[in-house]
Design an enzyme around this catalytic site. Structure first.
Site, short mmCIF file in Angstrom:
data_model
loop_
_atom_site.label_atom_id
_atom_site.label_comp_id
_atom_site.label_asym_id
_atom_site.label_seq_id
_atom_site.Cartn_x
_atom_site.Cartn_y
_atom_site.Cartn_z
N LYS A 288 -7.24 7.21 4.65
CA LYS A 288 -7.38 6.77 3.04
C LYS A 288 -8.85 6.36 2.92
CE LYS A 288 -5.17 4.35 5.26
NZ LYS A 288 -4.48 3.29 6.19
N LYS B 114 -6.15 3.38 -1.28
CA LYS B 114 -4.74 3.82 -1.54
C LYS B 114 -4.30 4.16 -2.97
CE LYS B 114 -3.50 1.53 2.62
NZ LYS B 114 -2.96 0.37 3.36
N GLU C 234 0.31 11.95 3.69
CA GLU C 234 1.49 11.01 3.16
C GLU C 234 1.24 9.55 4.12
OE1 GLU C 234 4.66 11.31 1.17
OE2 GLU C 234 4.31 9.02 1.54
N1 HSE Z 1 -5.13 -2.39 7.61
C1 HSE Z 1 -3.94 -1.78 6.87
C2 HSE Z 1 -3.04 -2.79 6.27
C3 HSE Z 1 -3.32 -0.79 7.84
O1 HSE Z 1 -3.16 -3.79 6.79
O2 HSE Z 1 -2.02 -2.60 5.46
C4 HSE Z 1 -2.68 0.31 6.94
O3 HSE Z 1 -3.50 1.09 6.12
#
Ligand code: HSE
Length: 450
Positions: free
Chosen positions: A139, A239, A163
């Site tokens: 991401k 994200k 995804e």
């Molecule tokens: N470090 C991220 C989290 C992992 O804690 O959601 C997944 O992107």
């Protein structure tokens, strides 16, 4: 045993896709069909989980039984090939430290799990130039260089699927682009980071302070040794950039996304680091949870606004009651309505599920994660905290002082330590609050959360 026709190996895998039904090679099971030969770049937690499954005959048999062509791991690139990951890697799987050595005719698809936006980006672009489609969970890379990578993939006639980059194994990009293609997306909101949700929900349930819970999470391996990307809201912002690309047609600049709430008399507090145990308690007494919420909304004039900040959310609502490392997302679209997905948003096993599903999808001839969407433009995401909205205001020492007259007209619900306002701009709230001299933290209230 595989019995591949070597003349066919020279074909670019993508170009051969249309002929997939004819271009098949049997493997040990009479019903199993050889799928793409995979180069795996990066053997960290997620890469190891992907390799485990690709090397597992039971996993191969299970996907073959569901009618998929069976992908085969043929190469691994990692800077540290000595470390024991508990993998039994066959001798015919090439292991190299330079990913470039794997971008040859013996590889069909590349799975990029190196992380970061530098070398990983170079690797993806090199794979495209070599005619390979790519699956990635990165991401960070996509949020920073998504437009460049999308343009390059389109130019090279290859595909890019990602995804796993949002909510790990919980499918959200596919539904957003494909199953909701007939709906117009108006709002996206949710908890997109497991680490911070674990920290906030543990602070709330155990009445502990942020630093204490974070230190324990690091000790137990839930949080990274350097947790700044998670706790400062950057991971969730990455994200949100990806989701916004697929919902509203453009790549946003992640640096323009707000990642903190204002605090009166001091700097913006970035991410969750300024959330106090006392704030969570004050919120709970008003029926609210405090959650790091990533959200974006398309307004009637076509503009988009969004942010990733701690918000006050109705405690009994789906977002307000998602605890631990869980992720949850709500997609609000017309005519679909409110569609939500929830589940484990992190971890090797869950993430490997989405990565391998993307591999199977490419093998079956599916396109890039952006599906039929036209090439991306740039997208401006304006600050979500500009307009009138409800606020949870937590004030140290409010009880001793008595409730300030200046904010009384705004208050909908009050306790000795906090109050919730009716919709009001931050400017007005701040102006009224300046009339008394107390430390004050504000959290926007997520409306219509129940
Ligand atoms: N470090 C991220 C989290 C992992 O804690 O959601 C997944 O992107």
């Amino acid at each position: 045993m595989l019995a591949l026709d070597s003349s066919r190996q020279a074909l670019r895998y993508d170009r051969a896709m249309d002929h997939a039904a004819r271009d098949v090679t049997t493997i040990s099971s009479p019903t199993a069909v050889a799928g793409p030969r995979i180069a795996l770049l990066g053997l960290g937690t997620v890469g190891t989980a992907v390799a485990q499954r690709l090397l597992d005959p039971a996993w191969s048999a299970a996907v073959a039984a569901r009618g998929h062509r069976v992908p085969r791991l043929v190469g691994i690139a990692d800077l540290d090939l000595e470390r024991d990951r508990g993998l039994d890697i066959p001798a015919d799987v090439r292991q190299v430290t330079d990913f470039g050595e794997l971008l040859d005719e013996q590889v069909d698809l590349v799975v990029e799990l190196m992380g970061g936006a530098g070398v990983a980006g170079d690797a993806v672009l090199a794979a495209f130039r070599a005619g390979k489609s790519v699956v990635t969970a990165n991401k960070h890379l996509l949020a920073l260089r998504g437009r460049e990578l999308e343009d390059a993939a389109r130019e090279a006639g290859v595909r890019l699927r990602f995804e796993a980059a949002v909510m790990a194994g919980v499918p959200v990009l596919g539904p957003l682009v494909d199953q909701l293609a007939a709906s117009r997306m108006s709002r996206i909101r949710g908890i997109l980071n497991g680490t911070t949700n674990h920290i906030l929900s543990t602070m709330a349930s155990d009445a502990r302070e942020y630093e204490d819970v974070l230190a324990e999470a690091q000790l137990r391996g839930y949080a990274e040794a350097d947790p700044s990307s998670d706790v400062e809201g950057l991971d969730a912002a990455y994200k949100l950039v990806l989701l916004s690309r697929l919902a509203w047609g453009g790549w946003a600049d992640v640096d323009t996304l707000r990642r903190g709430n204002p605090t009166l008399g001091s700097d913006v507090a970035v991410g969750i680091s300024a959330v106090k145990r006392s704030h969570l308690g004050a919120a709970a007494r008003l029926g609210l949870s405090i959650k790091l919420v990533a959200r974006a909304e398309r307004l009637a004039d076509g503009s988009v606004r969004g942010a990733v900040t701690p918000m006050a959310v109705a405690a009994g609502s789906p977002i307000g009651s998602a605890n631990g490392v869980s992720n949850i997302i709500e997609l609000i679209a017309d005519p679909a309505g409110r569609v939500s997905m929830a589940g484990p948003g992190a971890g090797g096993a869950a993430t490997s599920s989405a990565i391998l599903a993307d591999v199977l999808a490419l093998s079956a001839g599916a396109g890039s994660s952006w599906g039929q969407l036209p090439p991306a433009a740039d997208l401006a995401i304006e600050d979500d905290l500009v307009g009138p909205q409800g606020w949870l205001v937590v004030i140290d020492g409010l009880g001793a002082l008595g409730f300030p007259e200046s904010v009384k007209p705004l208050a909908l619900a009050t306790t000795d330590e906090a109050f919730v306002t009716q919709p009001v701009t931050l400017t007005e709230l701040t102006a009224r609050s300046r009339l008394f001299d107390l430390a004050m933290t504000v959290y926007p209230v997520l409306v219509d959360a129940s």
